[in-house]
Design an enzyme around this catalytic site. Structure first.
Site, PDB file in Angstrom:
ATOM      1  N   GLU A 170       0.776  -1.137   0.161  1.00  0.00           N
ATOM      2  CA  GLU A 170      -0.213  -0.053   0.071  1.00  0.00           C
ATOM      3  C   GLU A 170       0.998   0.743  -0.082  1.00  0.00           C
ATOM      4  O   GLU A 170       1.050   2.034   0.935  1.00  0.00           O
ATOM      5  CB  GLU A 170      -1.291  -0.252   0.764  1.00  0.00           C
ATOM      6  CG  GLU A 170      -2.202  -0.633   1.028  1.00  0.00           C
ATOM      7  CD  GLU A 170      -2.614  -1.162   1.660  1.00  0.00           C
ATOM      8  OE1 GLU A 170      -3.167  -0.542   3.420  1.00  0.00           O
ATOM      9  OE2 GLU A 170      -4.218  -2.188   2.234  1.00  0.00           O
TER      10      GLU A 170
ATOM     11  N   GLU B 267      -4.579  -8.414  -0.716  1.00  0.00           N
ATOM     12  CA  GLU B 267      -5.572  -7.837   0.756  1.00  0.00           C
ATOM     13  C   GLU B 267      -7.170  -8.087   0.342  1.00  0.00           C
ATOM     14  O   GLU B 267      -7.725  -7.532  -0.390  1.00  0.00           O
ATOM     15  CB  GLU B 267      -5.204  -7.034   1.945  1.00  0.00           C
ATOM     16  CG  GLU B 267      -3.954  -7.154   1.941  1.00  0.00           C
ATOM     17  CD  GLU B 267      -3.798  -6.291   2.802  1.00  0.00           C
ATOM     18  OE1 GLU B 267      -4.245  -5.807   3.669  1.00  0.00           O
ATOM     19  OE2 GLU B 267      -2.504  -5.884   3.059  1.00  0.00           O
TER      20      GLU B 267
END
Length: 733
Positions: free
Chosen positions: A257, A486
């Site tokens: 991220e 994820e």
């Protein structure tokens, strides 16, 4: 039924990454990867034990160890046996830069690296493939998240002990009462001084902070070099360990991220439009810098509603003269003429939106993130040749178009997807949800128009959002496999009522909706997460998150165990088990075209296609497949035995192997082969009289729990809605 079909559920091996699906290097079959992140607890040191609610010893970032994360080696058999029994074959193995290089620049923790190698060898025993995820959240633990070592903050001049009072970061470890730390507030740190500064320096320090150097090295190069070298140090140990390179460790994520920091901000006097997460104190970029110099500011206060953020008022923040910078260090942005400390005003409002030297507009993804990915790929492949690079853009970011000289295959696109409404509010609403990706892409004029009503529409929306992410990766980077790195749900919904009542209905429905999204788009995924030390009080031991699919049961230590230390009931402690343990084709002798599991009816449907010759026989040369069997995971929590399992196959023979939780299926397109069964059809005749669609034929399997009453037989269900080219023959043997 033919009971002599082969099976090997422990085999790993190299993956081929050219094309939409992963392929086995040995048999040519399509491999679908289903797995978990292992684990959310790696964000915190194990020795001393420092979950994010622990306040003591927090500022000693040097004398820590991550050996024991995700779990002690002595417990590995139990955890891997459990994950294997749930049908998982893939791990996103989470590590942090801090775990590798916490003692100082260039000082690696080889004891930790040796521990990781031993865990990976144990994973191999249970048939897992792995990709390494260098994990971070809002840069580092000391910024309220995880990832980078403390010295990275100190080397640019930060004084982390003053982050809380200057609102440079919001840290649960330093919260007055950690148990009252606001839920899902930690991401707001991305727009506060510490995290925003570090990501700007990491990705674009050469452009926006050329004056700041460490030992004569520009700050961007210094940080990126140490990051790449640390991951490469782990890769060296993996490569030199027999049986790990490619066979188990197939590749490396780029960076979990990544964030743009201040890059791209057009007006430092305003809360940026892109700051979709507004909760609690929400300063403007200029205010983050002023607060960092110890000056008080009146800051906006926001809250997240069911349809987005809304402003609630203002609050005075007074650092009382305390600075986020060490003595002898100026604010790096004042040093570069971005703002004036004396007047507390902006000097260059759009400083971060243009190259300071040329004045040309900048784009974070094209100008800074992609060059980092190229650098990282080059450095890792010096050590691990042909490693698959799992390219992860910012959350819901559209990757820039890959050019000829950009990182080439083997590559995998690895975006994330969450049901944000459920995640933020920690409650499942089966009545409505939001097409958030569609809203970000401009498909709706407002969030209100992106609302989807009803369970069917919600599941369709999740599938469409995931499809959009996948297709963006394929368009920009190329036709490579996609892994949703994820995806998951919070288990502490509705004030943790399920932990007292034992009723996980909401969690099951929420997880089922997310799982439908990924399986219907035929993508690979790794669920976030499996946390070995999860507990109902502190969740995953980090910032109040509680997304682990397993929590140790109270009676765990009293469980009767085998000599290997594996509990007799591996399902004890699982949460919403029936929703995330699902049937799926592990190995497919062709191209998967449909996967769907109806949890309520326990009805599984799967189709795949492969090329055929004019006589209907398998065209092996076109397909490159050397093994004709489909291996399908058949979980016994849904299909416990022969008496309760009804199967329809469009042609061929199959074997049900309940102890191994497998169904092995061979279609009927093989002529005069040693693998053919006497019960197989001798020719395939598609129902429309053609040899498939464009030289392909489609096969179908339907599996249903047969323990209840049904309006239609499984054969009738299997024959419904067949596509052209589907063999109409029922091959139940």
């Amino acid at each position: 039924m033919n009971s002599n079909l082969e099976i090997d559920i422990h085999k790993t091996g190299k993956l081929l990454c050219n094309g939409r699906f992963f392929k086995s290097n040995t048999c040519g079959r399509t491999i679908l990867l289903r797995g978990v992140n292992l684990s959310g607890n790696v964000k915190q040191p194990y020795s001393p034990y420092l979950p994010s609610h622990e306040q003591s010893l927090f500022f000693d970032g040097k004398n820590v160890s991550f050996i024991g994360r995700p779990f002690p080696l002595s417990e590995a058999d139990e955890h891997f046996a459990r994950l294997q029994s749930w049908g998982f074959n893939f791990l996103r193995y989470n590590i942090t830069w801090e775990a590798l290089e916490h003692s100082g620049p260039g000082i690696y923790d080889h004891d930790y690296i040796d521990y990781v190698v031993q865990i990976l060898l144990k994973a191999k025993q249970y048939g897992f493939r792995v990709f390494i995820d260098p994990h971070q959240d809002v840069w580092a633990r000391f910024c309220g998240g995880s990832g980078a070592p403390l010295w990275t903050l100190e080397c640019v001049g930060f004084n982390v002990q003053n982050f809380q009072i200057t609102n440079a970061a919001l840290v649960q470890n330093l919260y007055e009462d950690p148990s009252l730390f606001p839920k899902m507030i930690w991401p707001t740190n991305y727009w506060k001084l510490a995290t925003a500064t570090m990501f700007t320096l990491f990705f674009a320090g050469n452009t926006f902070a050329p004056k700041r150097k460490i030992d004569g090295v520009p700050i961007q190069d210094y940080l990126q070099n140490h990051y790449c070298n640390a991951i490469a140090e782990l890769a060296k140990a993996i490569v030199k360990t027999p049986g790990l390179k490619d066979d188990v460790v197939v590749g490396y994520d780029t960076l979990n991220e990544p964030h743009y920091g201040y890059i791209g901000y057009h007006n430092l006097n305003e809360v940026v439009k892109e700051q979709e997460m507004r909760k609690g104190l929400t300063p403007t970029p200029l205010q983050t810098m002023i607060l960092g110099e110890g000056f008080k500011q009146v800051v906006q206060v926001w809250e997240m509603s069911s349809v987005g953020p809304r402003e609630m008022g203002e609050k005075l923040v007074d650092p009382a003269g305390k600075r986020a910078w060490k003595e002898g260090f100026n604010c790096i942005w004042a040093e570069h003429g971005v703002w004036d400390i004396n007047s507390q005003t902006v000097l260059i409002t759009d400083y971060f939106s243009r190259d300071p030297d040329t004045g040309a507009p900048v784009d974070f993804l094209t100008d800074f993130w992609k060059p980092f990915v190229n650098k990282y790929t080059t450095e890792l492949r010096i050590v691990h040749e042909n490693a698959c690079i799992f390219v992860e853009p910012p959350v819901y970011g559209i990757p820039p178009v890959w050019e000829k000289n950009d990182a080439a295959g083997p590559i995998c696109f690895a975006p994330h997807f969450y049901d944000g409404v459920t995640l933020l509010h920690k409650s499942w609403n089966s009545w409505f949800n939001i097409d958030y990706v569609g809203f970000l892409r401009g498909l709706y004029s407002s969030v209100a128009f992106s609302v989807k009503f009803g369970e069917t529409a919600i599941k369709d929306s999740f599938r469409n959002q995931i499809k959009m992410l996948r297709e963006e990766g394929e368009t920009s980077i190329g036709m490579y496999p996609t892994v949703i790195g994820e995806i998951g749900i919070p288990y502490d919904m509705d004030g943790k009522t399920a932990y007292l009542s034992g009723d996980y209905t909401s969690q099951i429905q929420a997880m089922d909706a997310s799982m439908c999204g990924v399986e219907r788009d035929l993508v690979n995924y790794t669920i976030w997460n499996y946390c070995a030390d999860n507990c109902h009080t502190w969740g995953d031991q980090w910032n109040g998150e509680d997304l682990s699919i397993w929590s140790p049961p109270v009676a765990k230590r009293l469980s009767i165990s085998t000599p290997a230390g594996i509990p007799s009931d591996l399902n004890a402690g699982a949460r919403a088990l029936e929703a995330f343990v699902r049937p799926y084709p592990i190995l497919t002798p062709g191209i998967p075209t449909k996967i769907d599991f109806n949890l309520k009816e326990k009805l599984f449907t799967c189709t795949f296609k492969h090329p055929i010759n004019e006589d209907g026989s398998w065209d092996y040369k076109a397909d490159g497949i050397h093994h004709p069997y489909m291996e399908l995971f058949l979980p016994n929590i849904h299909f416990p035995n022969q008496d309760t399992t009804d199967v329809y196959v469009s042609s061929g023979v199959y074997s049900l192997l309940f102890p191994q939780q497998r169904l092995i299926w061979q279609c009927d397109c093989i002529h005069n082969s040693a693998t053919s069964s006497a019960n197989s059809h001798t020719a395939l005749q598609p129902k429309n009289g053609k040899i498939g669609d464009n030289g392909f034929v489609t096969h179908k399997i339907v599996i249903r729990y047969g323990g209840g009453k049904h309006d239609k037989s499984v054969e009738q269900v299997g024959l419904e809605n067949d596509e052209d080219g589907m063999c109409p023959q029922c091959g139940i043997m």
